[in-house]
Design a protein around this motif. Structure first.
Motif, PDB file in Angstrom:
ATOM      1  N   ASP A  90       1.078  -1.315  -0.095  1.00 20.98           N
ATOM      2  CA  ASP A  90       0.009   0.024  -0.034  1.00 20.98           C
ATOM      3  C   ASP A  90       0.794   1.327  -0.043  1.00 20.98           C
ATOM      4  O   ASP A  90       0.572   2.289  -0.630  1.00 20.98           O
ATOM      5  N   GLU A  91       1.772   1.279   0.762  1.00 22.41           N
ATOM      6  CA  GLU A  91       2.883   2.467   0.819  1.00 22.41           C
ATOM      7  C   GLU A  91       3.580   2.770  -0.568  1.00 22.41           C
ATOM      8  O   GLU A  91       3.617   3.576  -1.237  1.00 22.41           O
ATOM      9  N   GLU A  92       4.071   1.521  -1.215  1.00 22.29           N
ATOM     10  CA  GLU A  92       4.502   1.812  -2.630  1.00 22.29           C
ATOM     11  C   GLU A  92       3.410   2.143  -3.619  1.00 22.29           C
ATOM     12  O   GLU A  92       3.896   3.076  -4.363  1.00 22.29           O
ATOM     13  N   ALA A  93       2.386   1.638  -3.636  1.00 20.93           N
ATOM     14  CA  ALA A  93       1.018   2.045  -4.341  1.00 20.93           C
ATOM     15  C   ALA A  93       0.939   3.609  -3.993  1.00 20.93           C
ATOM     16  O   ALA A  93       0.914   4.320  -5.117  1.00 20.93           O
ATOM     17  N   GLU A  94       1.066   4.133  -3.006  1.00 23.83           N
ATOM     18  CA  GLU A  94       0.756   5.551  -2.702  1.00 23.83           C
ATOM     19  C   GLU A  94       2.007   6.455  -3.213  1.00 23.83           C
ATOM     20  O   GLU A  94       1.940   7.294  -3.622  1.00 23.83           O
ATOM     21  N   GLU A  95       3.204   5.926  -2.982  1.00 26.87           N
ATOM     22  CA  GLU A  95       4.315   6.665  -3.477  1.00 26.87           C
ATOM     23  C   GLU A  95       4.220   6.665  -4.910  1.00 26.87           C
ATOM     24  O   GLU A  95       4.566   7.792  -5.659  1.00 26.87           O
ATOM     25  N   LEU A  96       3.854   5.511  -5.709  1.00 26.46           N
ATOM     26  CA  LEU A  96       3.780   5.560  -6.975  1.00 26.46           C
ATOM     27  C   LEU A  96       2.819   6.555  -7.582  1.00 26.46           C
ATOM     28  O   LEU A  96       2.964   7.338  -8.727  1.00 26.46           O
ATOM     29  N   ALA A  97       1.862   6.529  -7.092  1.00 30.48           N
ATOM     30  CA  ALA A  97       0.541   7.371  -7.529  1.00 30.48           C
ATOM     31  C   ALA A  97       1.079   8.933  -7.016  1.00 30.48           C
ATOM     32  O   ALA A  97       0.552   9.668  -7.861  1.00 30.48           O
ATOM     33  N   ARG A  98       1.480   9.319  -5.742  1.00 28.11           N
ATOM     34  CA  ARG A  98       2.049  10.754  -5.589  1.00 28.11           C
ATOM     35  C   ARG A  98       2.888  11.037  -6.605  1.00 28.11           C
ATOM     36  O   ARG A  98       2.806  12.196  -7.255  1.00 28.11           O
ATOM     37  N   GLY A  99       3.943  10.362  -6.926  1.00 31.13           N
ATOM     38  CA  GLY A  99       4.874  10.938  -7.840  1.00 31.13           C
ATOM     39  C   GLY A  99       4.067  11.154  -9.352  1.00 31.13           C
ATOM     40  O   GLY A  99       4.662  11.962 -10.062  1.00 31.13           O
ATOM     41  N   LEU A 100       3.291  10.171  -9.703  1.00 28.95           N
ATOM     42  CA  LEU A 100       2.531  10.219 -11.101  1.00 28.95           C
ATOM     43  C   LEU A 100       1.783  11.505 -11.051  1.00 28.95           C
ATOM     44  O   LEU A 100       1.918  12.145 -12.130  1.00 28.95           O
ATOM     45  N   ALA A 101       1.362  11.660 -10.036  1.00 26.09           N
ATOM     46  CA  ALA A 101       0.374  12.929  -9.967  1.00 26.09           C
ATOM     47  C   ALA A 101       1.286  14.142 -10.088  1.00 26.09           C
ATOM     48  O   ALA A 101       0.870  15.153 -10.857  1.00 26.09           O
ATOM     49  N   VAL A 102       2.442  14.325  -9.786  1.00 26.75           N
ATOM     50  CA  VAL A 102       3.413  15.391  -9.751  1.00 26.75           C
ATOM     51  C   VAL A 102       3.811  15.506 -11.281  1.00 26.75           C
ATOM     52  O   VAL A 102       3.683  16.449 -11.694  1.00 26.75           O
ATOM     53  N   LEU A 103       4.395  14.384 -11.820  1.00 21.27           N
ATOM     54  CA  LEU A 103       4.843  14.411 -13.010  1.00 21.27           C
ATOM     55  C   LEU A 103       4.040  14.644 -13.941  1.00 21.27           C
ATOM     56  O   LEU A 103       4.252  15.237 -14.978  1.00 21.27           O
ATOM     57  N   SER A 104       2.805  14.322 -13.952  1.00 22.96           N
ATOM     58  CA  SER A 104       1.721  14.608 -15.211  1.00 22.96           C
ATOM     59  C   SER A 104       1.465  15.917 -15.172  1.00 22.96           C
ATOM     60  O   SER A 104       0.733  16.381 -16.185  1.00 22.96           O
ATOM     61  N   GLN A 105       1.778  16.652 -14.203  1.00 21.26           N
ATOM     62  CA  GLN A 105       1.749  18.247 -14.449  1.00 21.26           C
ATOM     63  C   GLN A 105       2.596  18.847 -15.528  1.00 21.26           C
ATOM     64  O   GLN A 105       2.298  19.719 -16.031  1.00 21.26           O
ATOM     65  N   PHE A 106       3.705  17.853 -15.843  1.00 22.75           N
ATOM     66  CA  PHE A 106       4.488  18.619 -16.707  1.00 22.75           C
ATOM     67  C   PHE A 106       4.476  17.991 -18.148  1.00 22.75           C
ATOM     68  O   PHE A 106       5.299  18.575 -19.047  1.00 22.75           O
ATOM     69  N   THR A 107       4.095  16.706 -18.150  1.00 19.98           N
ATOM     70  CA  THR A 107       4.086  16.124 -19.604  1.00 19.98           C
ATOM     71  C   THR A 107       2.914  15.168 -19.628  1.00 19.98           C
ATOM     72  O   THR A 107       2.158  15.038 -18.756  1.00 19.98           O
ATOM     73  N   ASP A 108       2.176  15.339 -20.980  1.00 14.83           N
ATOM     74  CA  ASP A 108       0.988  14.452 -21.247  1.00 14.83           C
ATOM     75  C   ASP A 108       1.173  13.074 -21.150  1.00 14.83           C
ATOM     76  O   ASP A 108      -0.019  12.708 -20.426  1.00 14.83           O
ATOM     77  N   ARG A 109       2.070  12.364 -20.805  1.00 15.72           N
ATOM     78  CA  ARG A 109       2.044  10.947 -20.469  1.00 15.72           C
ATOM     79  C   ARG A 109       3.282  10.549 -19.868  1.00 15.72           C
ATOM     80  O   ARG A 109       4.296  10.711 -20.182  1.00 15.72           O
ATOM     81  N   VAL A 110       3.210   9.946 -18.794  1.00 13.70           N
ATOM     82  CA  VAL A 110       4.586   9.291 -18.018  1.00 13.70           C
ATOM     83  C   VAL A 110       4.438   7.834 -18.423  1.00 13.70           C
ATOM     84  O   VAL A 110       3.733   7.091 -17.812  1.00 13.70           O
ATOM     85  N   ALA A 111       5.226   7.540 -19.320  1.00 14.15           N
ATOM     86  CA  ALA A 111       5.132   6.230 -19.976  1.00 14.15           C
ATOM     87  C   ALA A 111       5.993   5.073 -19.045  1.00 14.15           C
ATOM     88  O   ALA A 111       5.761   3.940 -19.107  1.00 14.15           O
TER      89      ALA A 111
END
Length: 262
Positions: A94-115
């Motif tokens: 659960d902590e890893e999932a939260e870390e992944l989602a939190r980082g994805l939310a930030v990076l998605s502010q700068f690029t259309d897709r984080v692949a």
């Protein structure tokens, strides 16, 4: 050849020891990477017309939004490198999932897709690949079991393999706690990279070079990197393709995979 840049600034030092938050001398290395090295690295890539994939910690993206914007404006890919620089194998699912989602939310502010995703220190947990599929990633770049990109057998992901020999950190990193690690010269590292790159290309493989701004960004090392990349282009001539990781993953998906790993 995929040139990858792991942009882990303050998050690297905070993950190593939270007490580093109150050590400005330690954190100054992170600021050098962000404020001095990254702009010079981007200028060099402009001169060489080489695209790169920047794997970025979400926390560092929040600290340096203008640098993130500059990477994207120049045509480089942004990949996920955790929110912090903590290794997934130290976390519960659960902590890893939260870390992944939190980082994805930030990076998605700068690029259309984080692949793509690269874990801190290439260290994944038994849950990482499942979580990457759940979050819709196209590829991962953590494994050292091949010199060709390949599709995972049980996960809808392409793997872009790596190796410590083609990373700047093992050669240049200084351990201030023990003082027992020798910093190699840029000449020695260039020689090692040239040997490995030539051998991989002779076999038709993929060279995934990994550098860190606060490490490779010293003036002499940046000169070496530019000479190295220029030399690769001259030696390989028509058979070299400098590609972003998302491009490598896309081609791998559409071509017949040379091998499948689990």
């Amino acid at each position: 050849m995929a040139l990858t840049v792991d942009f882990d600034a303050e998050e690297l030092w905070l993950a190593e020891d939270p007490a580093n938050a109150s050590r400005p001398g330690v954190l100054s290395q992170a600021r050098y990477g962000a404020e001095v090295a990254v702009p010079q690295l981007l200028e060099m890539l402009d001169r060489l017309a080489i695209p790169a994939t920047f794997f970025v910690c979400g926390g560092d993206a929040e600290r340096y939004p203008s640098i993130m914007e500059s990477m994207v404006e120049r045509g480089h890919e942004i990949g996920h490198h955790g929110y912090s620089h903590r290794s997934p194998h130290l976390m519960e699912r659960d902590e890893e999932a939260e870390e992944l989602a939190r980082g994805l939310a930030v990076l998605s502010q700068f690029t259309d897709r984080v692949a793509g995703y690269r874990s801190p220190s290439w260290d994944i947990s038994p849950h990482t690949l499942d979580l990457l599929v759940e979050h819709g990633f196209d590829y991962a770049s953590n494994m050292m079991d091949a010199v060709l990109p390949y599709p995972h057998a049980r996960h809808d992901l392409v793997e872009i393999p790596v190796h410590w020999s083609l990373d700047d950190a093992p050669h240049f990193w200084f351990d201030a706690t023990s003082w027992d690690k020798t910093i190699r010269s840029a000449r020695e590292v260039a020689e090692l990279w040239e040997e490995e790159t030539t051998a991989i290309h002779d076999g038709g493989g993929l060279v995934t070079l990994t550098v860190h701004p606060q490490i490779i960004g010293r003036p002499g090392r940046l000169r070496m990197l530019e000479r190295f990349l220029t030399g690769v282009r001259e030696r390989e001539r028509d058979r070299i393709w400098f590609a972003r990781c998302d491009e490598v993953a896309r081609v791998t998906r559409t071509a017949a995979a040379p091998g499948v790993r689990s």
